[in-house]
Write a protein that holds these residues in place. Structure first.
Motif, PDB file in Angstrom:
ATOM      1  N   MET A 194     -63.049 -81.678 -18.843  1.00  0.00           N
ATOM      2  CA  MET A 194     -62.505 -80.751 -19.851  1.00  0.00           C
ATOM      3  C   MET A 194     -61.871 -81.498 -21.010  1.00  0.00           C
ATOM      4  O   MET A 194     -62.077 -81.200 -22.166  1.00  0.00           O
ATOM      5  N   TRP A 195     -61.041 -82.506 -20.655  1.00  0.00           N
ATOM      6  CA  TRP A 195     -60.379 -83.309 -21.687  1.00  0.00           C
ATOM      7  C   TRP A 195     -60.724 -84.781 -21.442  1.00  0.00           C
ATOM      8  O   TRP A 195     -60.068 -85.444 -20.621  1.00  0.00           O
ATOM      9  N   PRO A 196     -61.724 -85.339 -22.140  1.00  0.00           N
ATOM     10  CA  PRO A 196     -62.040 -86.763 -21.960  1.00  0.00           C
ATOM     11  C   PRO A 196     -60.826 -87.655 -22.200  1.00  0.00           C
ATOM     12  O   PRO A 196     -60.644 -88.669 -21.511  1.00  0.00           O
ATOM     13  N   VAL A 197     -59.991 -87.264 -23.166  1.00  0.00           N
ATOM     14  CA  VAL A 197     -58.812 -88.074 -23.458  1.00  0.00           C
ATOM     15  C   VAL A 197     -57.863 -88.114 -22.271  1.00  0.00           C
ATOM     16  O   VAL A 197     -57.198 -89.124 -22.014  1.00  0.00           O
TER      17      VAL A 197
ATOM     18  N   LYS B 278     -56.334 -91.309 -20.156  1.00  0.00           N
ATOM     19  CA  LYS B 278     -54.897 -91.485 -19.898  1.00  0.00           C
ATOM     20  C   LYS B 278     -54.629 -91.626 -18.398  1.00  0.00           C
ATOM     21  O   LYS B 278     -53.782 -92.418 -17.981  1.00  0.00           O
ATOM     22  N   LEU B 279     -55.353 -90.868 -17.590  1.00  0.00           N
ATOM     23  CA  LEU B 279     -55.178 -90.954 -16.141  1.00  0.00           C
ATOM     24  C   LEU B 279     -55.602 -92.327 -15.630  1.00  0.00           C
ATOM     25  O   LEU B 279     -54.928 -92.921 -14.777  1.00  0.00           O
ATOM     26  N   ALA B 280     -56.704 -92.845 -16.187  1.00  0.00           N
ATOM     27  CA  ALA B 280     -57.163 -94.179 -15.791  1.00  0.00           C
ATOM     28  C   ALA B 280     -56.129 -95.236 -16.170  1.00  0.00           C
ATOM     29  O   ALA B 280     -55.849 -96.163 -15.383  1.00  0.00           O
ATOM     30  N   ARG B 281     -55.567 -95.098 -17.351  1.00  0.00           N
ATOM     31  CA  ARG B 281     -54.523 -96.040 -17.784  1.00  0.00           C
ATOM     32  C   ARG B 281     -53.292 -95.914 -16.896  1.00  0.00           C
ATOM     33  O   ARG B 281     -52.667 -96.918 -16.532  1.00  0.00           O
TER      34      ARG B 281
ATOM     35  N   MET C 186     -45.995 -91.650 -20.045  1.00  0.00           N
ATOM     36  CA  MET C 186     -47.284 -91.054 -19.749  1.00  0.00           C
ATOM     37  C   MET C 186     -47.189 -89.973 -18.681  1.00  0.00           C
ATOM     38  O   MET C 186     -47.995 -89.039 -18.645  1.00  0.00           O
ATOM     39  N   GLY C 187     -46.188 -90.098 -17.810  1.00  0.00           N
ATOM     40  CA  GLY C 187     -46.050 -89.158 -16.709  1.00  0.00           C
ATOM     41  C   GLY C 187     -45.880 -87.719 -17.163  1.00  0.00           C
ATOM     42  O   GLY C 187     -46.316 -86.787 -16.472  1.00  0.00           O
ATOM     43  N   LYS C 188     -45.258 -87.518 -18.321  1.00  0.00           N
ATOM     44  CA  LYS C 188     -45.062 -86.161 -18.841  1.00  0.00           C
ATOM     45  C   LYS C 188     -46.382 -85.437 -19.032  1.00  0.00           C
ATOM     46  O   LYS C 188     -46.460 -84.217 -18.911  1.00  0.00           O
TER      47      LYS C 188
ATOM     48  N   VAL D  51     -49.568 -86.873 -17.657  1.00  0.00           N
ATOM     49  CA  VAL D  51     -50.493 -87.131 -16.552  1.00  0.00           C
ATOM     50  C   VAL D  51     -50.183 -86.277 -15.326  1.00  0.00           C
ATOM     51  O   VAL D  51     -51.103 -85.740 -14.686  1.00  0.00           O
ATOM     52  N   TYR D  52     -48.904 -86.121 -14.981  1.00  0.00           N
ATOM     53  CA  TYR D  52     -48.568 -85.342 -13.788  1.00  0.00           C
ATOM     54  C   TYR D  52     -49.036 -83.890 -13.885  1.00  0.00           C
ATOM     55  O   TYR D  52     -49.619 -83.360 -12.925  1.00  0.00           O
ATOM     56  N   PRO D  53     -48.823 -83.204 -15.033  1.00  0.00           N
ATOM     57  CA  PRO D  53     -49.385 -81.847 -15.151  1.00  0.00           C
ATOM     58  C   PRO D  53     -50.916 -81.835 -15.058  1.00  0.00           C
ATOM     59  O   PRO D  53     -51.493 -80.886 -14.525  1.00  0.00           O
ATOM     60  N   TYR D  54     -51.565 -82.902 -15.544  1.00  0.00           N
ATOM     61  CA  TYR D  54     -53.031 -82.966 -15.481  1.00  0.00           C
ATOM     62  C   TYR D  54     -53.508 -83.133 -14.036  1.00  0.00           C
ATOM     63  O   TYR D  54     -54.486 -82.504 -13.616  1.00  0.00           O
ATOM     64  N   ILE D  55     -52.800 -83.970 -13.265  1.00  0.00           N
ATOM     65  CA  ILE D  55     -53.139 -84.140 -11.845  1.00  0.00           C
ATOM     66  C   ILE D  55     -52.972 -82.809 -11.111  1.00  0.00           C
ATOM     67  O   ILE D  55     -53.825 -82.416 -10.304  1.00  0.00           O
TER      68      ILE D  55
END
Length: 357
Positions: free
Chosen positions: A1-4, A8-11, A41-43, A45-49
């Motif tokens: 959905m969001w390549p970006v 960010k998750l990989a980073r 980044m956690g702000k 990445v965590y919602p994305y996970i």
């Protein structure tokens, strides 16, 4: 959905592996830098996970819809709870993606100054101070007094205070500008409505790394604090003034006299100076953007307004988005979401429209 977001998750995973490396653990500066980047980044990445987990749960539940009646009912009940959660996470991630890194501050300084209107303007500046500090406490944020100059009849000629909390700048950044009040002052004997103005400046507070000040560009001056305060104030030179001069164009004056400790006044004066230098730096980095203080705060005259508080009609009007709410008392008691959320949604729509072009 969001390549970006996948990037960010990989980073984020890469940083987690680095932080777990024993060689990094003994390198304090490197581990600190990695931890800081992880926290930032956690702000996002965590919602994305969590979003990915909810998406997976929804797919599993949808797969059960073709089952027997009991399984279908169970799946529908689960989906009724999961789908709104997915939408909320989607909106949260979208909002975070729209945040400019220069707006991601957890600390800021608010400066309020009385404009036209004499004593009534100072009283209104005091009302705005109470409004923002009540709002901050409702949000669970910290509030710190920095500097103030009281009005002759109450309120403030000017007041500066710090607010710290997650997302504080994202919520309050649009409060900068001229705030107009229309009401009958307590001293008015014929019931006439007076119009007064106070200006608000919301300044992100940078750290020492973001703004490095050369001590050679600063001149310090100490003095006795003015106003009431008894013998201690009269005899102790606790007040400080900073003159910041860099080249022939940059000159900033900051004065703090509210603490009896000269050391504390120095610290607070430096914090204010740092925010003002940072503001100027940001203006130069974004030449296409109007001057923050001049465009948002204005001159203190009645025409330079972003919002009007009309007591007789119990209304608050934000002139930038044409919003009017008849909840004046609630707003002044710190319930600013009535005003802030519509403004944020307006800006959000504009940003999304720009991204989609």
């Amino acid at each position: 959905m969001w390549p970006v977001m996948e990037q960010k998750l990989a980073r984020f995973r890469e940083l987690e592996e680095q932080l777990a490396d024993p060689a990094v653990a003994v390198d304090h500066s490197r581990s600190t830098a990695i931890s800081k980047e992880l926290g930032s980044m956690g702000k996002l990445v965590y919602p994305y996970i969590e979003f990915q987990q909810v998406e997976s749960q929804i797919k599993e539940a949808e797969g059960l819809l073709a089952g027997d009646a009991d399984m279908k009912a169970l799946a529908e009940e689960e989906l009724a709870a999961l789908r709104p959660k997915r939408e909320a996470l989607h909106a949260k991630i979208e909002d975070q993606l729209l945040v400019d890194p220069s707006e991601d501050f957890s600390k800021l300084i608010v400066e309020i100054r009385a404009g036209e209107g004499g004593d009534e303007a100072a009283l209104f500046a005091g009302d705005l101070y109470q409004m923002y500090t009540k709002f901050a406490r409702l949000k669970g944020w910290g509030v710190e007094e920095i500097s103030y100059s009281p009005g002759d009849a109450g309120g403030f000629k000017e007041v500066s205070f710090g607010i710290a909390g997650d997302g504080v700048y994202q919520l309050l950044q649009y409060e900068s500008g001229g705030h107009r009040v229309q009401r009958v002052p307590a001293t008015e004997t014929q019931g006439r409505i007076h119009t007064s103005l106070a200006t608000v400046a919301v300044l992100p507070e940078p750290d020492d790394v973001q703004v490095n000040i050369n001590p050679g560009d600063i001149e310090w001056e100490t003095m006795r604090a003015g106003g009431a305060g008894g013998q201690h104030v009269n005899k102790t030179e606790s007040a400080v003034r900073i003159w910041y001069r860099k080249g022939t164009t940059d000159e900033i004056e900051v004065k703090c006299q509210d603490e009896r400790s000269q050391h504390k006044n120095r610290d607070r004066a430096m914090r204010i100076l740092r925010t003002r230098i940072f503001e100027r730096q940001q203006e130069r980095l974004h030449q296409g953007r109007a001057d923050m203080r001049k465009s948002q705060v204005g001159s203190g005259e009645r025409g330079a307004k972003v919002r009007t508080y009309h007591f007789k009609e119990n209304r608050v009007t934000d002139h930038r988005i044409g919003l009017t709410v008849h909840k004046l008392e609630a707003v002044l008691n710190g319930e600013l979401d009535h005003i802030i959320e519509p403004m944020r949604q307006h800006v959000r729509k504009e940003k999304l429209a720009a991204v989609e072009k």
